[in-house]
Design a protein around this motif. Structure first.
Motif, mmCIF file in Angstrom:
data_model
loop_
_atom_site.group_PDB
_atom_site.id
_atom_site.type_symbol
_atom_site.label_atom_id
_atom_site.label_comp_id
_atom_site.label_asym_id
_atom_site.label_seq_id
_atom_site.Cartn_x
_atom_site.Cartn_y
_atom_site.Cartn_z
ATOM 1 N N ILE A 17 3.510 8.990 -9.084
ATOM 2 C CA ILE A 17 3.071 7.684 -8.585
ATOM 3 C C ILE A 17 4.301 6.785 -8.482
ATOM 4 O O ILE A 17 5.008 6.578 -9.470
ATOM 5 C CB ILE A 17 2.041 7.040 -9.537
ATOM 6 C CG1 ILE A 17 0.850 7.983 -9.765
ATOM 7 C CG2 ILE A 17 1.575 5.705 -8.981
ATOM 8 C CD1 ILE A 17 -0.126 7.474 -10.814
ATOM 9 N N VAL A 63 5.567 3.139 -8.011
ATOM 10 C CA VAL A 63 5.173 1.728 -8.059
ATOM 11 C C VAL A 63 6.372 0.912 -7.605
ATOM 12 O O VAL A 63 7.443 0.972 -8.217
ATOM 13 C CB VAL A 63 4.753 1.312 -9.483
ATOM 14 C CG1 VAL A 63 4.104 -0.071 -9.455
ATOM 15 C CG2 VAL A 63 3.811 2.333 -10.106
ATOM 16 N N ARG A 64 6.211 0.134 -6.548
ATOM 17 C CA ARG A 64 7.341 -0.572 -5.941
ATOM 18 C C ARG A 64 7.313 -2.070 -6.212
ATOM 19 O O ARG A 64 6.304 -2.739 -5.991
ATOM 20 C CB ARG A 64 7.369 -0.327 -4.429
ATOM 21 C CG ARG A 64 7.696 1.111 -4.067
ATOM 22 C CD ARG A 64 7.942 1.286 -2.584
ATOM 23 N NE ARG A 64 8.362 2.648 -2.292
ATOM 24 C CZ ARG A 64 9.614 3.086 -2.366
ATOM 25 N NH1 ARG A 64 10.577 2.223 -2.707
ATOM 26 N NH2 ARG A 64 9.919 4.332 -2.098
ATOM 27 N N LEU A 68 0.781 -4.401 -10.192
ATOM 28 C CA LEU A 68 1.321 -3.353 -9.325
ATOM 29 C C LEU A 68 1.060 -1.972 -9.913
ATOM 30 O O LEU A 68 0.688 -1.022 -9.199
ATOM 31 C CB LEU A 68 2.829 -3.559 -9.128
ATOM 32 C CG LEU A 68 3.265 -4.795 -8.329
ATOM 33 C CD1 LEU A 68 4.790 -4.918 -8.342
ATOM 34 C CD2 LEU A 68 2.751 -4.723 -6.898
ATOM 35 N N ILE A 69 1.274 -1.832 -11.225
ATOM 36 C CA ILE A 69 1.045 -0.549 -11.895
ATOM 37 C C ILE A 69 -0.423 -0.165 -11.836
ATOM 38 O O ILE A 69 -0.769 0.972 -11.496
ATOM 39 C CB ILE A 69 1.533 -0.619 -13.363
ATOM 40 C CG1 ILE A 69 3.055 -0.740 -13.415
ATOM 41 C CG2 ILE A 69 1.072 0.605 -14.154
ATOM 42 C CD1 ILE A 69 3.613 -1.065 -14.788
ATOM 43 N N LYS A 74 -2.787 -1.149 -9.735
ATOM 44 C CA LYS A 74 -3.228 -0.835 -8.373
ATOM 45 C C LYS A 74 -2.725 0.539 -7.941
ATOM 46 O O LYS A 74 -3.475 1.323 -7.331
ATOM 47 C CB LYS A 74 -2.716 -1.902 -7.403
ATOM 48 C CG LYS A 74 -3.198 -1.699 -5.971
ATOM 49 C CD LYS A 74 -2.734 -2.824 -5.065
ATOM 50 C CE LYS A 74 -3.234 -2.605 -3.636
ATOM 51 N NZ LYS A 74 -2.785 -3.692 -2.715
ATOM 52 N N ALA A 75 -1.471 0.862 -8.254
ATOM 53 C CA ALA A 75 -0.914 2.161 -7.877
ATOM 54 C C ALA A 75 -1.656 3.302 -8.570
ATOM 55 O O ALA A 75 -1.942 4.336 -7.959
ATOM 56 C CB ALA A 75 0.573 2.212 -8.213
ATOM 57 N N LYS A 76 -1.999 3.119 -9.834
ATOM 58 C CA LYS A 76 -2.737 4.148 -10.561
ATOM 59 C C LYS A 76 -4.144 4.321 -10.008
ATOM 60 O O LYS A 76 -4.632 5.448 -9.862
ATOM 61 C CB LYS A 76 -2.790 3.803 -12.052
ATOM 62 C CG LYS A 76 -1.475 4.015 -12.799
ATOM 63 C CD LYS A 76 -1.598 3.681 -14.271
ATOM 64 C CE LYS A 76 -2.586 4.585 -14.972
ATOM 65 N NZ LYS A 76 -2.677 4.285 -16.419
ATOM 66 N N ASN A 82 -5.143 3.722 -6.969
ATOM 67 C CA ASN A 82 -5.029 4.400 -5.675
ATOM 68 C C ASN A 82 -4.788 5.895 -5.861
ATOM 69 O O ASN A 82 -5.357 6.730 -5.135
ATOM 70 C CB ASN A 82 -3.895 3.785 -4.860
ATOM 71 C CG ASN A 82 -4.220 2.392 -4.366
ATOM 72 O OD1 ASN A 82 -5.378 1.986 -4.323
ATOM 73 N ND2 ASN A 82 -3.189 1.639 -3.983
ATOM 74 N N ALA A 83 -3.931 6.248 -6.840
ATOM 75 C CA ALA A 83 -3.625 7.658 -7.086
ATOM 76 C C ALA A 83 -4.853 8.402 -7.604
ATOM 77 O O ALA A 83 -5.118 9.544 -7.202
ATOM 78 C CB ALA A 83 -2.477 7.772 -8.087
ATOM 79 N N ALA A 91 6.467 12.034 -2.277
ATOM 80 C CA ALA A 91 7.007 11.168 -3.325
ATOM 81 C C ALA A 91 8.404 11.608 -3.736
ATOM 82 O O ALA A 91 9.308 10.782 -3.917
ATOM 83 C CB ALA A 91 6.069 11.166 -4.531
#
Length: 426
Positions: free
Chosen positions: A293, A295-296, A312-313, A315-317, A319-320, A339
């Motif tokens: 994952i 995270v940007r 951000l963390i 939301k990225a998790k 989505n994953a 990735a």
């Protein structure tokens, strides 16, 4: 403290591996994995009513029985690309060592992490031999024991090897099992092997010109809980998410101080996919079954703020996890490839801060009972690269963070206000 190797041998399976199982091909996800070792050390108090000789014999015998079930662990990599294992029964490497101090004394003195590497057969994770599994039994003067466990990341992830280690402990505790047939189940059906695999492997960013140090930071439960309650996101974050956001923020600040401007940053998270996919995979399946994952943090879009990074963390998790639920093996593999290419490109361009973050919290490290109790402590290892790894404390509510970075950066990192407020450092 001095650790002296007194013997080295190879322990093979208690029963020969059937000829039809001799050639074990790695899954495509395993082929992609870095040629490196992972390691942990398990510290046990002196066993009651048992001499070291009997104890070592029990450990060796039970390991031999375990290797009949996990037969690739007793094999050897044969080809240059490390994409297959010859299950030749040559055995796991088995070392005995003497330690010239007491275990309780060693643990009370807040051991230097560099010393911990002495308890391991292969502590430098960027070096990989043909051996799949190696074990070092370290005997303290008080009869306490530290079991150093090194394992090849090519064949499996951390969860795979913890399953192996805990089953070995259970066999030793029960003093034997009726071994009927190998139980090794790989992920080849999900990620079929490729004959001539040309994709570059997982990048390991190692710069031998830099001096890296690893410090252990203990995040206590009360401090983490207070941060979790004070967050401004709609869902209460996990312990791991809080520590990830705090340490990432501190690293971005270090980067800002170093180059004089705020630049993009990527936090690379590894997610265990077991139980998260639409298709079923046995919980004890052997192999690398993880998702990367990315995270940007973008300075022109995001604030350098704990709650922003936490969002951000999260939301990225999310989505994953959603992607894993609706994807097949091919889609997941393509996502991992994408990735890794992004990470590789970022490393080459050197315009973005890259921070690798792994967590093995909730993994059953402290359930490994060989017959004389659970481990007093389980440790990670000194790392020669920029990475953070989280583990549970023994009580299961706090977090031990093994954080590696350049030596000069570490001096500043440990003075970060949030890090100081939440941790005890070793």
């Amino acid at each position: 403290m001095k650790v002296e190797i007194i013997s080295r041998k190879y322990v093979g399976p208690s029963q020969p591996t059937p000829s039809q199982l001799r050639n074990y091909k790695l899954s495509r996800m395993d082929q992609l994995s870095a040629p490196a070792y992972g390691s942990n050390t398990f510290y046990y108090p002196p066993p009651p009513r048992s001499g070291h000789g009997d104890l070592i014999s029990r450990l060796e015998k039970s390991l031999s029985e375990m290797l009949t079930l996990y037969y690739p662990f007793a094999g050897r990599y044969r080809d240059e690309d490390l994409d297959a294992i010859d299950c030749c029964d040559e055995g796991a490497e088995f070392l005995l060592a003497n330690v010239d101090c007491r275990l309780d004394q060693f643990l009370q003195e807040k051991p230097c992490l560099k010393l911990l590497n002495q308890f391991l057969p292969y502590p430098q994770d960027e070096i990989l031999t043909t051996i799949v599994v190696a074990i070092q039994i370290n005997k303290f003067e008080c009869n306490g024991i530290a079991i150093g466990f090194s394992w090849s990341h090519k064949l499996g992830d951390h969860f795979s090897y913890m399953s192996f280690f805990n089953q070995w402990a259970n066999i030793c505790k029960e003093q034997g099992i009726q071994v009927k047939k190998p139980l090794c189940i790989g992920l080849q059906s999900v990620f079929p092997p490729v004959g001539d695999f040309k994709m570059s492997k997982v990048p390991i960013p190692i710069d031998t010109s830099k001096i890296f140090v690893t410090h252990r930071f203990i995040f206590y439960n009360d401090a983490i809980t207070n941060f979790r309650k004070s967050t401004k996101i709609h869902i209460i974050p996990s312990r791991v998410e809080v520590v990830a956001a705090l340490t990432w923020k501190a690293r971005i600040v270090l980067d800002l101080e170093k180059i004089g401007r705020l630049r993009p940053s990527v936090l690379v998270l590894l997610m265990n996919l077991r139980g998260k996919t639409s298709f079923e995979v046995p919980i004890n399946a052997l192999g690398n079954f993880v998702q990367f994952i990315l995270v940007r943090f973008r300075p022109d879009e995001n604030e350098l703020d704990f709650n922003c990074l936490l969002s951000l963390i999260r939301k990225a998790k999310e989505n994953a996890e959603e992607f894993a639920k609706r994807s097949d093996g091919e889609s997941i593999f393509s996502s991992v490839i994408g990735a890794l290419r992004e990470i590789d490109d970022e490393l080459r361009q050197a315009k973005t801060g890259i921070h690798v973050f792994t967590s093995v919290c909730r993994f059953p490290f402290y359930e490994a009972d060989f017959g004389w109790g659970e481990p007093s402590w389980v440790s990670s290892v000194q790392k020669p690269n920029d990475i953070t790894q989280l583990m549970d404390t023994k009580c299961g509510t706090g977090i031990e963070a093994y954080i590696s970075m350049e030596e000069h950066a570490m001096h500043r990192f440990q003075k970060d206000a949030d890090i100081l407020a939440l941790t005890f450092r070793n």
